[in-house]
Structure formats: structure tokens, C-alpha cells
Design an enzyme around this catalytic site. Structure first.
Site, mmCIF file in Angstrom:
data_model
loop_
_atom_site.group_PDB
_atom_site.id
_atom_site.type_symbol
_atom_site.label_atom_id
_atom_site.label_comp_id
_atom_site.label_asym_id
_atom_site.label_seq_id
_atom_site.Cartn_x
_atom_site.Cartn_y
_atom_site.Cartn_z
ATOM 1 N N ASN A 189 -10.412 -0.633 -0.951
ATOM 2 C CA ASN A 189 -8.519 -0.204 -0.174
ATOM 3 C C ASN A 189 -8.166 -0.831 -2.423
ATOM 4 O O ASN A 189 -7.947 -1.930 -1.879
ATOM 5 C CB ASN A 189 -7.803 -1.410 0.964
ATOM 6 C CG ASN A 189 -6.730 -0.824 1.074
ATOM 7 O OD1 ASN A 189 -5.727 -0.245 -0.010
ATOM 8 N ND2 ASN A 189 -5.937 -0.872 2.331
ATOM 9 N N HIS A 212 -3.347 7.568 1.652
ATOM 10 C CA HIS A 212 -3.652 6.134 0.763
ATOM 11 C C HIS A 212 -4.808 6.254 2.142
ATOM 12 O O HIS A 212 -5.064 5.879 3.258
ATOM 13 C CB HIS A 212 -2.747 5.072 1.636
ATOM 14 C CG HIS A 212 -2.933 3.422 1.989
ATOM 15 N ND1 HIS A 212 -3.277 3.094 0.369
ATOM 16 C CD2 HIS A 212 -3.515 2.525 2.214
ATOM 17 C CE1 HIS A 212 -4.113 2.165 0.291
ATOM 18 N NE2 HIS A 212 -3.287 1.549 1.809
ATOM 19 N N CYS A 263 1.025 -1.607 -0.131
ATOM 20 C CA CYS A 263 0.312 0.045 0.406
ATOM 21 C C CYS A 263 0.675 1.261 -0.141
ATOM 22 O O CYS A 263 0.688 1.956 -0.133
ATOM 23 C CB CYS A 263 -0.815 0.242 1.013
ATOM 24 S SG CYS A 263 -2.292 -1.532 1.423
HETATM 25 O O1 UT7 Z 1 -3.975 -0.784 3.272
HETATM 26 C C1 UT7 Z 1 -3.560 -1.475 4.509
HETATM 27 C C2 UT7 Z 1 -3.245 -1.392 5.720
HETATM 28 N N1 UT7 Z 1 -4.363 -2.477 5.753
HETATM 29 C C3 UT7 Z 1 -5.778 -1.609 7.025
HETATM 30 O O2 UT7 Z 1 -4.855 -0.294 7.354
HETATM 31 C C4 UT7 Z 1 -6.532 -2.505 7.398
HETATM 32 C C5 UT7 Z 1 -6.314 -1.592 8.883
HETATM 33 N N2 UT7 Z 1 -7.168 -2.640 9.657
HETATM 34 C C6 UT7 Z 1 -8.864 -2.029 9.874
HETATM 35 O O3 UT7 Z 1 -9.066 -1.153 8.364
HETATM 36 C C7 UT7 Z 1 -9.727 -2.707 10.285
HETATM 37 O O4 UT7 Z 1 -9.037 -3.408 12.070
HETATM 38 C C8 UT7 Z 1 -10.641 -3.647 10.184
HETATM 39 C C9 UT7 Z 1 -11.635 -3.304 9.057
HETATM 40 C C10 UT7 Z 1 -9.602 -4.761 8.669
HETATM 41 C C11 UT7 Z 1 -11.356 -4.497 11.096
HETATM 42 O O5 UT7 Z 1 -12.426 -3.087 11.715
HETATM 43 P P1 UT7 Z 1 -11.755 -3.776 13.101
HETATM 44 O O6 UT7 Z 1 -12.711 -2.224 14.045
HETATM 45 O O7 UT7 Z 1 -10.805 -3.490 13.712
HETATM 46 O O8 UT7 Z 1 -12.966 -5.593 13.917
HETATM 47 P P2 UT7 Z 1 -12.727 -6.431 14.172
HETATM 48 O O9 UT7 Z 1 -11.825 -7.224 13.151
HETATM 49 O O10 UT7 Z 1 -12.176 -6.547 15.691
HETATM 50 O O11 UT7 Z 1 -14.235 -7.533 14.093
HETATM 51 C C12 UT7 Z 1 -15.114 -7.018 14.372
HETATM 52 C C13 UT7 Z 1 -16.003 -7.326 14.776
HETATM 53 C C14 UT7 Z 1 -15.550 -8.993 15.074
HETATM 54 O O12 UT7 Z 1 -16.990 -10.174 15.113
HETATM 55 P P3 UT7 Z 1 -17.066 -10.108 17.229
HETATM 56 O O13 UT7 Z 1 -15.300 -11.082 17.085
HETATM 57 O O14 UT7 Z 1 -16.155 -9.159 17.963
HETATM 58 O O15 UT7 Z 1 -18.377 -10.617 17.013
HETATM 59 C C15 UT7 Z 1 -15.279 -9.361 13.201
HETATM 60 O O16 UT7 Z 1 -15.960 -11.214 13.759
HETATM 61 O O17 UT7 Z 1 -16.754 -7.351 13.185
HETATM 62 C C16 UT7 Z 1 -16.897 -8.911 12.444
HETATM 63 N N3 UT7 Z 1 -16.626 -8.855 11.440
HETATM 64 C C17 UT7 Z 1 -17.247 -8.287 9.992
HETATM 65 N N4 UT7 Z 1 -18.507 -8.649 10.369
HETATM 66 C C18 UT7 Z 1 -19.347 -8.330 9.522
HETATM 67 C C19 UT7 Z 1 -14.843 -8.812 10.598
HETATM 68 N N5 UT7 Z 1 -15.711 -8.746 9.073
HETATM 69 C C20 UT7 Z 1 -16.717 -8.562 9.509
HETATM 70 C C21 UT7 Z 1 -17.470 -8.106 8.097
HETATM 71 N N6 UT7 Z 1 -18.449 -8.105 7.800
HETATM 72 N N7 UT7 Z 1 -17.038 -8.215 6.407
#
Ligand code: UT7
Length: 323
Positions: free
Chosen positions: A280, A250, A113
Site C-alpha cells: 500500500n 487504490h 490514500c
Molecule cells: O489504505 C488505507 C486503507 N487501509 C486498508 O484498507 C486496510 C484494511 N484492513 C486490512 O487490510 C486488514 O484488516 C489487515 C490486512 C490489516 C489485517 O487482516 P485481518 O484479516 O483483518 O487480520 P486481523 O487484524 O483480524 O488479525 C488476525 C490475526 C491476529 O491474531 P489473533 O488475534 O487472531 O491471534 C493478529 O495478531 O493475525 C495476526 N497478525 C499477524 N500475523 C502474522 C496481525 N498482523 C500479522 C502479521 N503477521 N504481520
């Protein structure tokens, strides 16, 4: 002194866009979750005829047209990509051939990225050393091809696209009111590899592999790394958040962009956000955002632009350019 001045820009997206609701018909996710956690509303996904090379070629042709140049005016093509058409030869060489460019050189650069920031910085170094006069810098990706479509935690986040700019060596007075790239700062730290990587490759599995990400871990590191390079860019130039006209980060996640702007004291009106339209797109996200800001009339000649990115590696970097 010689500076690398932006002459033109262009961008290309695949024909088909896919909304969050369309994804929700195929997997357990929702528009509400995706928008709340990321700001993404839709992304473009390449069809079987569209590739990193074809999208890169389209963006390159538009950038050339934008400044009235032809491929023969270019000395060097640098393509930032993590999704090349083939393991080798470099996709940049395929783009060179598609453009009908018979001279000069082309190479790919891989910093995920942060690729476009690494590519602009590399181009700036070639220009300042006198090894090239006009460089076509492209960021092009088809991340849809390395996504695990069974993994909802990653596949909803990424999209495909390409963007390009043309940099030219121009004599400047060496002051901060010069046009061109004023400073650039690159960093990497391989100890974070396991947090964002592709689980395949020619020398390991012999397969292409799929993207794997510990999203929360990446999120945790992103803000600090962005602050690190942006503060280095401000220190090197004596510029600050008040002096910049546009912040073009980005585009990974709107929450990361908003938090970075707040931490850097950048007025939200100066922040260019396109993650809602594109998702992204890795190394293509910055030139795609540049294209949007130019087309809607925000980004104009003479504006001071802060660009930053952070991604797999980890890699991170920032640059300041007067448009
Ligand atoms: O470009 C390279 C750099 N990459 C990035 O900058 C990405 C950085 N990270 C992020 O943007 C975020 O961490 C994410 C968007 C990937 C995830 O957001 P989060 O607030 O960190 O969510 P999480 O991973 O902690 O997941 C929260 C909940 C989980 O459920 P439980 O365990 O709390 O019951 C996941 O299973 O959301 C659930 N979940 C989803 N639910 C619906 C994860 N993916 C999905 C989905 N739809 N697609």
C-alpha cells in the site's frame, strides 16, 4: 465544453524492494500470512537518499517525457502526499524547484490514500474554471518513514513510491465518448479519525509520529464507502460496470479489491492489481498501477477507466476518465 485530458504518465519506485520473507527474518510474521490476508508479496522501501520529493521528481520527469513536454509547459503542480519532506514548505514546491520550473504555482494536498483522487479532482476543477491549462498531478509517499517497525499489524502493509500524470484542458463535445475526466465524486467523514491516523504532528506532539490502524474496522467500512462513490459516478454519467474497460482501485489489500469488484459486478479481467508488487503506497498506489497497466499494454488511449480510493480521514472518492 472543457475537459481535463490525460497527456502522459510516469512512475518511480525506490531502488530496493523488500520481500515478505525478508520481513519475516526481522519480525514475527510470514509470507503466507501477508499474502493470504493482503495479496502483498513485496514492497519498495526508500533508502536514506530517497525522499518523497526525489521520487516525485522522478515520476514527474517521466510523465513529462512521456508526452514530450518540458516543465515550462506546466502551469500548476498538485502533489498528493501524507509524507512530505518537511512540515513546510510544501514538497510540491521543492519538486517545482528540482524540475527547474520558475513560473506557475505548486501546492500539496493531503487526503491520505484517497489523495490522488482528490488531487485529480482538484486539478479538473482548476482546468474547467480556466485557471490552469496543464497540470502535473503527483502522488508520492515514503510511508516507511512513519511506520512503527515494532508493530507487525501495520508495518508489513505499506511501501514507498510515486506516480504522476499530466492533465491538459481540451475542448470536447460534452458527451460520454469524450476523452478526459468525465465525473468525479469526493467524500470525507472525520468521525472515523481514530481508526487510521498518525499519532503525532506539529500542533499536537511536535513529533512526526507513527501510523496507527484498526485494520479490521477500516476493512469493514471500505467496501460500503467504495460502493457509495462508484454508484454516484455511474449515476452521474449513465455508465455502468459493463461499459468500463479498466478498474484501477487504490491498492491497499487484494481482498478489498476483489470484494469491491464483485460487489460492483466488474469482471475480474478488467481489474488492475499491483498491490502484490508495491504494497500500500497510499496516494502513489493509483498512479503506480496506471503506469504498470500502460507499460504492459492493457491501458490504451480511448479506454474508459474507473478509479476509486478509500483511506484515512476517512476519505473516499471515485472518478471516471476516458484515457
Ligand atoms: O489504505 C488505507 C486503507 N487501509 C486498508 O484498507 C486496510 C484494511 N484492513 C486490512 O487490510 C486488514 O484488516 C489487515 C490486512 C490489516 C489485517 O487482516 P485481518 O484479516 O483483518 O487480520 P486481523 O487484524 O483480524 O488479525 C488476525 C490475526 C491476529 O491474531 P489473533 O488475534 O487472531 O491471534 C493478529 O495478531 O493475525 C495476526 N497478525 C499477524 N500475523 C502474522 C496481525 N498482523 C500479522 C502479521 N503477521 N504481520
Amino acid at each position: 465544453m472543457i475537459r481535463s485530458v490525460v497527456l502522459g504518465a510516469g512512475a518511480a519506485t525506490p531502488k530496493h524492494s523488500v520481500t515478505n520473507d525478508q520481513l519475516a527474518q526481522k519480525m514475527e510474521t510470514s509470507d503466507e500470512w501477508i499474502v493470504q490476508r493482503t495479496g502483498i508479496e513485496q514492497r519498495y522501501i526508500a533508502d536514506s537518499c530517497e525522499t518523497t520529493a526525489s521520487l516525485g521528481e522522478r515520476a514527474a520527469r517521466l510523465a513529462l517525457k512521456d508526452c514530450g513536454l518540458i516543465p515550462d509547459d506546466i502551469d500548476l503542480i498538485i502533489l498528493a502526499t501524507s509524507t512530505p519532506n518537511n512540515t513546510f514548505p510544501a514538497t510540491s514546491v521543492e519538486i517545482q524547484n528540482r524540475l527547474g520550473m520558475k513560473h506557475g504555482a505548486a501546492f500539496d494536498l493531503q487526503a491520505v490514500c484517497t489523495g490522488f483522487v482528490f488531487a485529480m479532482t482538484t486539478a479538473d476543477t482548476y482546468i474547467k474554471s480556466g485557471q490552469a491549462k496543464r497540470i502535473l498531478v503527483i502522488g508520492a509517499e515514503t510511508f516507511s518513514r512513519i511506520l512503527d517497525w515494532q508493530d507487525r499489524t501495520t508495518c508489513v502493509l505499506f511501501g514507498d513510491g510515486a506516480g504522476a500524470i499530466i492533465l491538459e484542458a481540451q475542448e470536447c463535445n460534452g458527451m460520454m465518448d469524450d476523452r478526459g475526466i468525465l465525473t468525479n465524486h469526493l467524500r470525507s467523514d472525520g468521525s472515523h479519525k481514530g481508526k487510521l491516523y498518525v499519532d503525532g504532528g506539529p500542533s499536537t506532539t511536535g513529533t512526526v509520529g507513527h501510523l496507527r490502524m484498526q485494520g479490521r474496522e477500516v476493512f469493514k467500512h471500505a467496501i460500503g464507502m467504495i460502493r457509495d462513490v462508484v454508484e454516484s459516478a455511474f449515476e452521474a454519467t449513465g455508465l455502468d460496470s459493463d461499459s468500463i474497460d479498466w478498474f484501477i482501485p487504490h491498492q491497499a489489500n487484494k481482498r478489498i479489491i476483489d470484494a469491491s469488484a464483485k460487489m460492483l459486478n466488474i469482471d475480474s479481467k478488467k481489474v488492475v492489481i499491483t498491490v502484490n508488487q508495491h504494497g500500500n503506497t497510499s496516494s502513489a498506489s493509483i498512479p503506480l498501477a496506471i503506469d504498470v497497466a500502460r507499460k504492459d499494454g492493457r491501458l490504451k488511449k480511448g479506454d474508459l477507466v474507473l478509479i476509486e480510493a478509500m483511506g484515512g480521514g476517512f476519505t473516499w472518492g471515485a472518478l471516471i476518465v476516458r484515457w
